[in-house]
Design an enzyme around this catalytic site. Structure first.
Site, mmCIF file in Angstrom:
data_model
loop_
_atom_site.group_PDB
_atom_site.id
_atom_site.type_symbol
_atom_site.label_atom_id
_atom_site.label_comp_id
_atom_site.label_asym_id
_atom_site.label_seq_id
_atom_site.Cartn_x
_atom_site.Cartn_y
_atom_site.Cartn_z
ATOM 1 N N TYR A 130 0.770 -1.143 -0.014
ATOM 2 C CA TYR A 130 -0.026 -0.085 -0.246
ATOM 3 C C TYR A 130 0.797 1.358 -0.054
ATOM 4 C CZ TYR A 130 -4.622 -2.114 0.637
ATOM 5 O OH TYR A 130 -5.733 -2.976 0.059
ATOM 6 N N ASP A 181 -5.385 4.217 -0.043
ATOM 7 C CA ASP A 181 -5.603 3.840 -1.485
ATOM 8 C C ASP A 181 -6.625 4.839 -1.952
ATOM 9 O OD1 ASP A 181 -7.198 2.613 0.532
ATOM 10 O OD2 ASP A 181 -7.853 1.182 -0.981
ATOM 11 N N GLU A 188 -14.236 -1.754 10.805
ATOM 12 C CA GLU A 188 -15.422 -0.665 10.174
ATOM 13 C C GLU A 188 -16.595 -1.261 10.844
ATOM 14 O OE1 GLU A 188 -15.568 0.570 5.851
ATOM 15 O OE2 GLU A 188 -16.771 -1.519 5.863
HETATM 16 C C1 UD2 Z 1 -12.963 -1.145 3.422
HETATM 17 C C2 UD2 Z 1 -12.606 0.163 4.037
HETATM 18 C C3 UD2 Z 1 -11.359 0.157 4.846
HETATM 19 C C4 UD2 Z 1 -11.697 -1.048 6.086
HETATM 20 C C5 UD2 Z 1 -11.823 -2.333 5.104
HETATM 21 C C6 UD2 Z 1 -12.106 -3.289 6.125
HETATM 22 C C7 UD2 Z 1 -13.870 2.337 2.700
HETATM 23 C C8 UD2 Z 1 -13.810 2.964 1.678
HETATM 24 N N1 UD2 Z 1 -12.734 1.173 3.047
HETATM 25 O O1 UD2 Z 1 -11.655 -0.823 2.485
HETATM 26 O O2 UD2 Z 1 -11.466 1.504 5.566
HETATM 27 O O3 UD2 Z 1 -12.709 -0.691 6.846
HETATM 28 O O4 UD2 Z 1 -12.747 -2.217 4.345
HETATM 29 O O5 UD2 Z 1 -11.174 -3.851 6.885
HETATM 30 O O6 UD2 Z 1 -14.435 2.503 3.920
HETATM 31 N N2 UD2 Z 1 -3.830 -1.185 4.544
HETATM 32 C C9 UD2 Z 1 -2.270 -1.032 4.361
HETATM 33 N N3 UD2 Z 1 -1.898 -2.567 4.104
HETATM 34 C C10 UD2 Z 1 -2.532 -3.624 3.617
HETATM 35 C C11 UD2 Z 1 -3.712 -3.462 3.851
HETATM 36 C C12 UD2 Z 1 -4.446 -2.435 4.386
HETATM 37 O O7 UD2 Z 1 -1.807 -0.214 4.607
HETATM 38 O O8 UD2 Z 1 -1.904 -4.451 3.112
HETATM 39 C C13 UD2 Z 1 -4.339 0.014 5.171
HETATM 40 C C14 UD2 Z 1 -4.268 0.868 4.060
HETATM 41 O O9 UD2 Z 1 -4.592 2.334 4.670
HETATM 42 C C15 UD2 Z 1 -5.878 0.730 3.461
HETATM 43 C C16 UD2 Z 1 -6.540 0.529 4.671
HETATM 44 O O10 UD2 Z 1 -5.687 -0.267 5.584
HETATM 45 O O11 UD2 Z 1 -6.060 2.030 2.887
HETATM 46 C C17 UD2 Z 1 -7.868 -0.162 4.303
HETATM 47 O O12 UD2 Z 1 -7.509 -1.707 3.866
HETATM 48 P P1 UD2 Z 1 -8.170 -1.808 2.192
HETATM 49 O O13 UD2 Z 1 -8.161 -0.637 1.490
HETATM 50 O O14 UD2 Z 1 -7.625 -3.254 2.049
HETATM 51 O O15 UD2 Z 1 -9.644 -2.248 2.628
HETATM 52 P P2 UD2 Z 1 -10.901 -2.010 1.605
HETATM 53 O O16 UD2 Z 1 -10.546 -0.958 0.410
HETATM 54 O O17 UD2 Z 1 -11.553 -3.223 1.258
#
Ligand code: UD2
Length: 361
Positions: A133, A220, A310
């Protein structure tokens, strides 16, 4: 104590009048005027206590908070006349508990900025860039510089396992970035879930006493439009772009009653994003601490909520109603086509290949 002093203040003038001692009488009068002045001037700050259940569900903590309701605008500021009969009619701009829902066209940015410039507020944003990320960080920081609280004191805390890879981004004089090293993990669920703990610790160790507001954002994502003073309040939640057209029975809340993130079918207001939330430092500290404790208590019993932190955030906001709700303009998703009510996208998640960026899937 206060009533004893007041009694004395009544008794002494009466005594001095009877004994014709005008100096004592004058002295007490000055004291009473000072007392009235101070008691009136602190009235703009309302202090109240809130009881909050912690993770074990038994102990109760008393949290004392100060909310400043007093908004002072500069004299002679000229701006468009507000109206209560003309405005946006295509969206709902207030919740049933009377918190504003912020949409384009519901606020005056110049007016709000001039109010908060007078308060010289400081704003912190936290962002996590762990593992792959890190690739999203440059765009996040560069666009934050262009759109996030422009003209205000802003500090961004980057949590990463690769501090040497954090890009250098040119920032205005009153803005900066601090990098905090965190361990990597081979489970994205752990990275995502540990955010609450790290936010709590950051507030306790670094921010208390020097920061007014904090927003916790997904890396992201990119800013595309203004995100500023209109978003300030005690507890601030963002409506998830994927669920605001649907009924609450379809919200992906945690539905197992043994989890502390449980929300029963038929309950819940909105589905809020884990990727953006914030508010005053005290409120976000309480939220982060509560979600972290609940998450850990669940983990000790071998349960992980459907959408990790979340889900806990949604449970928290169901009970602790946000004092301001930001419309999906404040966290859109690039892969979605824009609905007619979205007049501007301010912040949006980029399209990503989960299998390529997450350590596990
Ligand atoms: C959703 C949520 C996210 C989180 C997740 C469930 C929204 C738009 N997004 O996003 O906030 O609640 O579901 O857990 O509400 N990260 C890292 N490295 C990794 C994985 C995650 O740094 O390998 C951090 C990074 O800041 C990322 C955040 O965790 O933006 C959320 O992870 P995601 O983007 O994979 O989760 P996503 O898109 O499913």
């Amino acid at each position: 104590m206060i009533s004893a002093v007041l009694l004395l203040l009544i008794y002494i003038p009466v005594y001095s009048l009877i004994n014709n001692d005008k100096w004592v009488f004058l002295y007490v009068c000055v004291h009473r005027m000072l007392y009235c002045y101070f008691s009136l001037s602190v009235r703009v700050v309302v202090t109240f206590e809130q009881e909050q259940e912690t993770a074990d569900g038994k102990s109760v903590e008393t949290v004392r908070k100060n909310h400043v309701f007093h908004l002072v605008a500069p004299d002679h500021l000229l701006y468009k006349q507000p109206s209560i009969i003309k405005g946006r009619t295509d969206v709902v701009t207030v919740t049933p508990w009377l918190a504003p829902v912020v949409w384009e066209g519901t606020f005056n940015p110049e007016l709000l900025d001039s109010i908060y410039h007078q308060q010289n507020i400081s704003v912190v944003a936290t962002v996590f860039a762990v593992g792959k990320y890190i690739m999203f960080l440059k765009d996040f920081l560069e666009t934050a510089e262009q759109h996030f609280f422009v003209g205000f004191r802003v500090h961004i805390y980057v949590f990463t396992d690769q501090p040497n890879e954090v890009p250098q981004v040119k920032m205005a004089a009153n803005r900066g970035v601090t990098v905090r090293a965190v361990p990597s993990s081979n489970r994205w669920q752990t990275i995502s879930a540990r955010r609450m703990e790290l936010i709590q610790t950051l507030i306790e160790e670094k921010l208390q006493g020097n920061t007014d507001y904090i927003f916790c954002l997904d890396v992201d994502s990119k800013f595309h439009g203004r995100w500023g003073t209109e978003s300030l309040s005690g507890l601030v939640a963002v409506i998830h772009p994927g669920y605001y057209w649907t009924t609450r029975s379809n919200f992906p809340y945690e539905r197992r009653a043994r989890s502390r993130a449980y929300i029963a079918v038929g309950e819940g207001d909105f589905y809020y994003c884990g990727g953006a939330f914030g508010g005053s430092l005290d409120e976000v500290h309480l939220l982060a601490r509560t979600c972290r404790l609940n998450f850990e208590a669940d983990a000790a019993e071998g349960i992980e909520a459907a959408w990790q932190e979340e889900s806990h955030l949604n449970r928290y906001m169901w009970i602790n109603k946000p004092s301001k709700v930001l419309s999906p303009e404040y966290l859109w998703q690039d892969f979605k086509s824009r609905n007619h009510e979205i007049q501007i996208v301010r912040f949006s998640g980029v399209v990503k290949n989960y299998a390529a960026v997450r350590p596990n899937n």
